[in-house]
Design an enzyme around this catalytic site. Structure first.
Site, mmCIF file in Angstrom:
data_model
loop_
_atom_site.group_PDB
_atom_site.id
_atom_site.type_symbol
_atom_site.label_atom_id
_atom_site.label_comp_id
_atom_site.label_asym_id
_atom_site.label_seq_id
_atom_site.Cartn_x
_atom_site.Cartn_y
_atom_site.Cartn_z
ATOM 1 C CG ASP A 283 -2.182 0.876 0.923
ATOM 2 O OD1 ASP A 283 -2.129 1.709 -0.017
ATOM 3 O OD2 ASP A 283 -3.184 0.754 1.637
HETATM 4 C C1 BGC Z 1 -5.016 3.229 0.166
HETATM 5 C C2 BGC Z 1 -5.195 2.191 -0.911
HETATM 6 C C3 BGC Z 1 -5.094 2.853 -2.269
HETATM 7 C C4 BGC Z 1 -3.749 3.533 -2.378
HETATM 8 C C5 BGC Z 1 -3.480 4.165 -3.730
HETATM 9 C C6 BGC Z 1 -3.795 4.090 -0.059
HETATM 10 O O1 BGC Z 1 -3.769 5.167 0.795
HETATM 11 O O2 BGC Z 1 -4.954 2.590 1.414
HETATM 12 O O3 BGC Z 1 -6.424 1.541 -0.743
HETATM 13 O O4 BGC Z 1 -5.281 1.907 -3.275
HETATM 14 O O5 BGC Z 1 -3.689 4.537 -1.394
HETATM 15 O O6 BGC Z 1 -4.190 5.304 -3.926
#
Ligand code: BGC
Length: 747
Positions: A283
């Site tokens: 993530d």
């Molecule tokens: C989130 C993810 C997301 C990623 C990309 C993160 O802050 O937890 O779910 O896909 O950002 O935007």
């Protein structure tokens, strides 16, 4: 295993194309993908390999990234959706980098790209995997037409605490429902055959993230391996089986180990047990955050831990690009581990056909956005997902008897807010609000007095709105949460309607007119105190682009509501977490008197020592699976075909479902099972099947549902997933709290 499945898929596809003589836009020669990877890998320098493992969020001018792209230092980008720019990014990689490897372009396409569907929690409320699959396909068609080939969806985190803002992004509290939605979304995004409209799915967040302590986002979780295997892992396993091409690690540390450095979940379970050969991405900076967690000293240390745990791509920590070369040189990371990671990244790129089709046709791409059939499907999804919580004969409204409709409340005309969280690309200008839908449908009849422009505004304009209510024939109050109040990092400790909205409803009630509250929110709010103040309450988890017409169709009876809640509605936030599939205590709640009743009968203290809250009991406001219709349904003659089943047998339950009301309707039949005695204690009920059934007014039909006995397996005391023989009960009902149990045995 997955590779073999993909191979079979490709062969079937090639055969189909050969038979029809059709020109295919599929990935081409998928059969030799592994050979192509071998060849590429043999030509790549270590630095080029590590470049593939680096994902960067881009913004501004393409030229800012040109040198890194040319040098092969970026394998994937996210957060750019301008097709002209995306083509230019691809052109630099394909034409100017040494090996010409195209980029994998990612984006959070969570519940639609331009055409926004209800938030995933709302999609789950449809209990309609086919419609959810259609929605994901539409999202894929729109996103890929603009150059995005990878979405960070579906989110499969089981959420049993509505304080957690990200409950909006998943399918709610139940693993079985979540797994069905997971499969549907994976199929929809990727397509049944891989072609240029395939959007690689990314199942996230692996794993346990939804169990954040106290419902506070990013918080630690303490799930045992058994709890993981029985509740949190099954939706991920189902999605892997459905062919999900990628997976994202989660932010949380579970039992002290952050997911991004967790070898047990990433290697032992995901790779070795499930045979997942797709790409694992972190993530956003979750690798870097292992330093904050106290799981690594610095970026180099966490990069080493992440790659050795099985992470293939780094989203925004820049830990791989900065440190992997030296980590390989020092022997902390084997080059073979890098090769495996790059193999998995290249496999996704090859399967998607990016080498053959790196560019998009900019003009054609625009034409599919907001296509009429996309909007129609989004509207159908919003119609199927709205849950009718209360109706004292107010709904459906009779249009011909109404001259003046008062429309009020902060969500009546809030195009951005009705789209919900993660709707980056959905435009306000295309969103149809309830106010707009009502004005179009009833020109001249609609009076709009917001009362509150936004939820937390003060109540200074209540007199005006109450006066308008007195002049109206019906009052439609649109309440809820703005989009910003749920989603990532948007947890709440108070789940009552925010601001002065409950006061607004109470004030409106004083006008004495038929009053309908429609709530649009990202989570199940604690609306107990509001229910007495309205004649009907319709609950829509943020319903998306076509929310307005969908809700108006329900209010006026063109559509009979059929949504069922995929989460338990609490009476008060202090009951959280409260979910239907809980284990029994040794002293189950029997519905003893609660505090107010005790006080009323001064001196009465004989409560029985059972498991409940003195002030709120232990029951929810509305159970999982609940939702009313404008008609009524009756279940009768429920029977299993046997009393005793073999472990490899199939339960066949038949029953009669009758529409006992005056209008056509759709019921979601739910089948629950309880394993009475196990090597470990088991949930009091578990959903094992559901089916939407439409019946005409007065129609009655004999139906049957089959459930393989293997579905009753769980991981018990000896850590093996199996069906344990013994006594069971089964319910067929319209929600998780209704019906009578039918006994059966497994031997
Ligand atoms: C989130 C993810 C997301 C990623 C990309 C993160 O802050 O937890 O779910 O896909 O950002 O935007």
């Amino acid at each position: 295993m997955q590779y073999i499945r993909n191979l079979i898929l490709a062969l079937v596809l090639l055969l189909a194309v050969a038979c029809t003589g059709q020109k295919s836009t599929t990935v081409g020669s998928t059969t030799d993908i592994e050979k192509r990877i071998d060849k590429l890998l043999s030509r790549m320098t270590l630095s080029e390999k590590i470049g593939q493992m680096n994902q960067v969020s881009v913004g501004g001018e393409v030229s800012n990234y040109a040198e890194a792209l040319r040098n092969g230092q970026i394998g994937s980008i996210l957060n750019e959706v301008d097709p002209v720019k995306l083509n230019e990014y691809q052109r630099i990689c394909v034409e100017e980098s040494r090996l010409g490897i195209p980029l994998l372009v990612g984006r959070d396409v969570i519940h639609g790209f331009h055409t926004i569907f209800p938030i995933p929690l709302g999609l789950a409320a449809t209990f309609d995997p086919a419609l959810v699959e259609e929605g994901a396909r539409i999202a894929a068609v729109e996103a890929t037409a603009q150059g995005v080939r990878w979405t960070f969806s579906p989110m499969l985190d089981i959420a049993r605490d509505p304080r957690w803002g990200r409950i909006a992004e998943g399918s709610g509290e139940d693993p079985w429902l979540d797994a069905r939605m997971a499969e549907a979304m994976v199929r929809g995004y990727q397509g049944t055959a891989l072609d240029t409209t395939s959007l690689a799915a990314c199942i996230k967040h692996f794993v346990g993230y939804g169990a954040a302590e106290g419902g506070r986002d990013y918080n630690s979780t303490f799930l045992t391996e058994r709890q993981l295997r029985n509740v949190y892992l099954p939706p991920f396993e189902a999605a892997v089986k459905a062919g999900a091409m990628t997976l994202m690690t989660s932010f949380n540390d579970n039992d002290g180990v952050p997911s991004t450095g967790n070898t047990f979940i990433l290697k032992d379970v995901l790779r070795d047990e499930w045979g997942f050969d797709g790409l694992v991405v972190t993530d956003w900076n979750s690798m870097g955050e292992m330093i904050e967690h106290g799981f690594g000293i610095d970026r180099k240390d966490v990069a080493c831990k992440a790659v050795n745990a099985g992470v293939d791509m780094d989203m925004m920590t820049f830990g791989f690009i900065s440190h992997l070369e030296e980590l390989v040189a020092s022997g902390c990371v084997k080059e073979s581990a890098i090769d495996e990671a790059v193999r998995r990244i290249l496999r996704v790129k090859l399967l998607l056909g990016l080498f053959e089709h790196p560019y998009v046709d900019v003009g054609a791409g625009q034409a599919v956005q907001y296509a009429p059939e996309h909007l129609a499907a989004a509207q159908r999804a919003a119609e199927e997902s709205a849950v009718l919580l209360k109706n004292e004969g107010v709904l459906p409204l009779k249009a011909d008897r109404i001259r003046t409709i008062l429309v009020t409340g902060p969500m009546a005309d809030a195009p951005h807010d009705q789209l919900g969280t993660w709707s980056f690309d959905g435009q306000k200008s295309h969103t149809v609000t309830p106010l707009r839908a009502l004005q179009e449908r009833f020109p001249g009849k609609v009076v709009y007095v917001p009362g509150l422009q936004y939820s937390r505004e003060n109540r200074s304009r209540f007199d005006e709105v109450v006066a308008a209510a007195r002049r109206a024939d019906v009052v439609l109050a649109f309440l809820g949460e703005e989009a910003i109040l749920s989603g990532e990092a948007h947890s709440l400790a108070d789940l009552n309607l925010i601001g002065s909205q409950s006061d607004l409803l109470a004030a409106l009630k004083s006008a004495g007119k038929p009053l309908v509250a429609t709530v649009m929110a990202g989570r199940p709010l604690t609306v107990e105190r509001d229910l007495p103040n309205c004649g009907a309450m319709l609950y829509a988890f943020h319903p998306g682009t076509m929310g307005g017409p969908a809700l108006v169709n329900i209010l006026f009876g063109d559509v009979n509501p059929s949504g069922k809640t995929p989460v338990t509605f609490l009476r008060t936030v202090g009951q959280a977490p409260l979910y239907y599939a809980h284990n029994n205590t040794g002293r189950p709640y029997q519905g003893e008197k609660i505090l107010s009743e005790i006080e009323a009968e001064a001196g009465q203290t004989s409560l029985g020592n059972t498991s409940y809250y003195l002030d709120y009991g232990a029951y929810p406001l509305f159970p999982f699976g609940y939702g009313l219709s404008y008609t009524t349904f009756r279940y009768s003659d429920i029977a299993l075909d046997k009393e005793v089943y073999a472990k490899d047998g199939t339960l066949n339950v038949s029953f009669r479902l009758s529409n006992t009301g005056n209008c056509d309707g759709t019921e979601t039949v739910q089948v629950y099972v309880r394993d009475l005695v196990g090597s470990i204690t088991r949930p009091v009920k578990e959903l094992k099947a559901f089916e939407r059934v439409s019946l005409k007014a007065g129609e009655s039909r004999r139906l049957s549902v089959q459930i393989p006995v293997s579905e009753l397996a769980f991981v018990g005391l000896d850590a093996v997933r199996q069906v344990e023989p013994g006594d069971f009960q089964l319910w067929v009902a319209g929600d998780s709290a209704s019906g009578e149990p039918i006994p059966f045995k497994v031997q």
